[in-house]
Enzyme design. Structure first.
Site, short mmCIF file in Angstrom:
data_model
loop_
_atom_site.label_atom_id
_atom_site.label_comp_id
_atom_site.label_asym_id
_atom_site.label_seq_id
_atom_site.Cartn_x
_atom_site.Cartn_y
_atom_site.Cartn_z
N CYS A 1 -25.45 -13.34 -20.99
CA CYS A 1 -25.16 -14.65 -20.40
C CYS A 1 -26.01 -14.93 -19.17
O CYS A 1 -25.91 -16.00 -18.58
CB CYS A 1 -23.68 -14.77 -20.07
SG CYS A 1 -23.19 -13.86 -18.57
N CYS B 1 -22.11 -8.07 -19.26
CA CYS B 1 -20.92 -8.22 -18.43
C CYS B 1 -19.84 -7.27 -18.93
O CYS B 1 -19.59 -7.19 -20.14
CB CYS B 1 -20.37 -9.65 -18.53
SG CYS B 1 -21.38 -10.86 -17.70
N GLY C 1 0.79 -1.22 0.00
CA GLY C 1 0.00 0.00 0.00
C GLY C 1 0.82 1.27 0.00
O GLY C 1 0.29 2.36 -0.21
N CYS D 1 -17.92 -13.32 -19.91
CA CYS D 1 -19.23 -13.44 -20.54
C CYS D 1 -19.19 -14.47 -21.68
O CYS D 1 -20.07 -15.33 -21.79
CB CYS D 1 -19.67 -12.07 -21.08
SG CYS D 1 -21.42 -11.94 -21.46
N CYS E 1 -26.98 -10.08 -16.57
CA CYS E 1 -26.38 -9.84 -17.88
C CYS E 1 -27.39 -10.26 -18.95
O CYS E 1 -27.97 -11.35 -18.89
CB CYS E 1 -25.08 -10.63 -18.03
SG CYS E 1 -24.38 -10.51 -19.70
#
Lengths: 256, 228, 290
Positions: free
Chosen positions: C244, C266, C33, C272, C241
């Site tokens: 899909c 997606c 970080g 997808c 979606c």
């Protein structure tokens, strides 16, 4: 009684020029001390040294901390000193813009110190912010407005709320009424005096305005050329000044 | 036991901006006031009545000698000790009203009692009864006294001085610019303070009032430098 | 493996530069970080097009790697295609569109839906690495705030969100705290992806213009900042979606005509495609429309 703040031999040079020289005093809990003098007299330098914004060439600033008793602030670690700056100390700048975050709302300005010491409950933070806005006479419906939309006097009051929300014990004020209209000054003074008394605050107020110290300060230090030329009870220094410079200062005030 | 004691006090002013002129104004001043006693300072204008009173209050520095009020050595005390003396021991009715603008009269009057630690409701109710006794119209109580007439301001000052039962009091012309009715109220207030044991030092140009209320007179011109 | 263009050093950058970047990467992984400054080079693309990510990828690539590049989850957008071609030419590495096949994935603004596994490296393109920047413009001050863990300001931003919108409206680049120490900007990924920051893969972040590199080592603890009474929520559009039928993937809203018609698909094109090949169908699947 232990003094809340003790200054010992504070000295600061800017190159060859003296900023402030060998300043010592004790400030007791609940006392308000004024520092007066003309521009360049060293009063702002002294305030910066006391508040840890400038490191003096020599001297000690001893603060009676809650947890560890009297400590030399200048020799504290930086995190400890900054923590002090967010909790037990407060600093009110002359220019509210220096003391506020202009890009965030009034509520966030007040809440920042709370969040800085770990507050993580939005509802509580907002409640405290609302309460403090009320105490400095800012309407609750302005809580989400940015300080840019506020008048100078409101900005200054917001700065005070932001500083006092964590219940500090010592407040440094640099010309708190400078640059404000006279009527606005009076309101601010009244407010400050009430808060100082109600919260039992100790304060150090730097100003060149003798009317401000007469109303706000218990004690007075008069500075000239970096040195303290006279100190004492406020009305004694103003009514019976002993030093030539103080006499000049007092006699130069316009009467209305 | 004396509540207020002034012994061998001298005072001079040094005017640094006028060639360092030294103006001696007082030497060998002596005064002591017992509880329940009212002592008037007399003497010509300029004799040093106000100077002596201010030295007792602490806003004039005492040149040499000793001034004690209760247990506080005013001449030598730290500012916070003098402030404690003013908070707990001594009330002061001055000729000038110096207040923060915008503060309502009722608060101005109650302030000395609040500072002495009296509960807020008690302090406010005493302030109300004093203002009523001094015939200050009630609609004015919520206003700041800064715009009041001289007589009204004077009554606010008096109420402020008597709002707390201080063991010592300084009165600087308390009856000036008052009508007969209010003058009588003030004299009553002074009598009541004496009766509860306050030690009082006052300046009264009002000779009748002085004769009526004061136990002794001290001629301050005796303390003029070189007078002795 | 194809050969790379011999006019370029492998993966474009010279070896000294790659070593310098690798040192920065190692430091970044050692201090999760923390933003490590590095001497960002001029790249043959404009700032804002992924110069930071490209330099990090270049420093990580070996000839044996298989590279995937996505932009907002898609493999076929301009930015993704250009960067993929760039490394094909300068490094000659194999490329793929399948998350599971890739050893190095460079991404802009998304984390793939398919969970990453040990051994994979995810490289983020970062525009502004400093999470405190919008509230504190002074770099000296933000560095000190990181050093001293003074992060109250981060909550000021979230407070403002709630005050003005009734909820934390920050939807992307949602700030996180790493291993209980540094507050980090996860780059402009949707906050939906924040939980995926706790991953088995190595995650590297490169900001070219700002000259900063930071990193999340595998299995590192990553917490999204929030309030007790306004907890973090990894939200997404409330739809399935349309191609899909997936109810749990992050969706893009696509306007399909001038009459306000729209569909949700997606954002991760590979994910997808894989589902459709596996027989999953959505509301607007072409097969159903036919």
């Amino acid at each position: 009684m232990t003094p809340l703040l003790q200054a010992r031999g504070l000295t600061k040079h800017y190159g060859a020029r003296l900023g402030c020289g060998n300043v010592s005093f004790d400030l007791y809990p609940g006392e308000v001390m004024g520092i007066v003098g003309e521009s360049g007299s060293g009063k702002s330098t002294l305030l910066s040294c006391l508040a840890g914004h400038l490191s003096p060439d020599a001297g000690e600033v001893i603060f009676d901390t809650r947890d560890h008793g009297p400590q030399d602030v200048l020799r504290m670690s930086e995190p400890a000193r900054r923590m002090l700056g967010r909790t037990d100390w407060a600093f009110v700048h002359q220019n509210a813009r220096d003391g506020l975050r202009m890009g965030v709302s009034a509520g966030a300005n007040v809440g920042e110190r709370l969040m800085a010491v770990g507050a993580r409950h939005y509802g509580d933070i907002r409640e405290q912010a609302t309460d403090w806005l009320g105490r400095v006479e800012i309407a609750a419906d302005r809580i989400d407005d940015r300080p840019r939309a506020f008048s100078g006097g409101m900005q200054q009051r917001l700065q005070i709320a932001r500083n006092l929300v964590t219940g500090p014990r010592l407040v440094f004020m640099d010309e708190p009424t400078g640059g404000l209209d006279v009527s606005v000054q009076a309101r601010l003074l009244d407010l400050l005096r009430g808060l100082v008394r109600e919260m039992g605050l100790s304060a150090i107020v730097v100003t060149h305005d003798l009317a401000v110290v007469r109303l706000l300060a218990d004690r007075l230090m008069v500075m000239k050329g970096g040195a303290v030329v006279e100190a004492g009870l406020t009305d004694q220094v103003l009514d019976d000044p002993q030093h030539g410079y103080t006499q000049l200062l007092v006699s130069s005030v316009l009467q209305v | 036991m004396k509540m207020i004691r002034v012994s061998d006090v001298s005072k001079s002013f040094v005017l640094h901006n006028q060639g360092g002129a030294v103006i001696p104004v007082m030497a060998g001043a002596e005064l002591s006031v017992a509880p329940g006693e009212c002592v008037a300072l007399v003497g010509n204008s300029g004799a040093g009545k106000s100077t002596l009173m201010r030295m007792i209050w602490g806003n004039y520095l005492c040149g040499s000698g000793a001034i004690t009020v209760g247990d506080v050595d005013v001449a030598r005390a730290e500012p916070r000790e003098v402030l404690r003396m003013r908070r707990e021991l001594m009330g002061y009715v001055s000729q000038f009203l110096r207040v923060v603008p915008r503060v309502p009269t009722l608060e101005v009057v109650a302030e000395p009692a609040l500072r002495a630690g009296v509960a807020r409701e008690v302090a406010l109710s005493r302030a109300r009864s004093l203002l009523a006794r001094l015939n200050l119209p009630e609609p004015l109580w919520a206003l700041s006294p800064t715009t009041f007439s001289g007589g009204e301001q004077q009554r606010v000052n008096i109420a402020r001085g008597f709002v707390h039962d201080f063991p010592a009091m300084l009165l600087d012309e308390p009856t000036a610019s008052l009508d007969a009715t209010n003058r009588a109220v003030v004299l009553d207030l002074i009598r009541e303070a004496k009766a509860r044991g306050a030690a009082i030092v006052g300046i009264f140009h009002d000779e009748a009032a002085r004769a009526e209320i004061c136990d002794r007179e001290i001629d301050v011109s005796r303390f003029a430098p070189g007078a002795a | 493996m194809t050969l790379h263009d011999p006019n370029y050093n492998f993966a474009y950058l010279d070896e000294q530069t790659k070593r310098m970047i690798r040192r920065a990467l190692l430091k970044a992984l050692a201090i999760p970080g923390y933003q490590v400054p590095f001497a960002s080079r001029e790249m043959p693309m404009p700032y804002g097009w992924g110069t930071g990510g490209v330099q990090v990828t270049a420093a990580c690539l070996t000839p044996e790697d298989t590279l995937k590049v996505i932009d907002q989850g898609a493999d076929d957008t301009t930015n993704a295609v250009s960067i993929r071609k760039f490394f094909q030419r300068t490094a000659g590495v194999a490329v793929t569109e399948q998350t599971a096949q890739a050893s190095v994935i460079q991404t802009r603004h998304r984390i793939p839906e398919t969970p990453l596994i040990e051994g994979q490296i995810l490289v983020y393109q970062v525009p502004i690495p400093e999470p405190l920047r919008f509230l504190e413009p002074r770099e000296t001050e933000t560095r000190r705030m990181h050093a001293l863990e003074e992060y109250g300001l981060m909550h000021v931003k979230l407070y403002e969100d709630i005050a003005h919108n009734g909820e934390i409206s920050t939807a992307y680049a949602y700030p996180v705290k790493v291993e209980g120490r540094y507050v980090m900007d996860p780059s402009p990924i949707p906050k939906f992806d924040n939980p995926k920051l706790e991953s088995a893969a190595i995650q590297l972040f490169g900001a070219g213009r700002e000259q900063r590199i930071y990193a999340l080592p595998p299995y590192c603890r990553v917490t999204s900042l929030d309030f007790e009474d306004h907890p973090f929520e990894a939200s997404k559009a409330d739809h399935d979606c349309d191609l899909c039928g997936c109810a749990t993937s992050y969706l893009d809203e696509v306007i399909v005509d001038d009459a306000g018609g729209r569909m949700f698909v997606c954002s991760d094109t590979d994910f997808c495609t894989g589902r459709r090949e596996g027989g999953h169908r959505g509301r607007l699947s072409p097969e159903d429309m036919a």
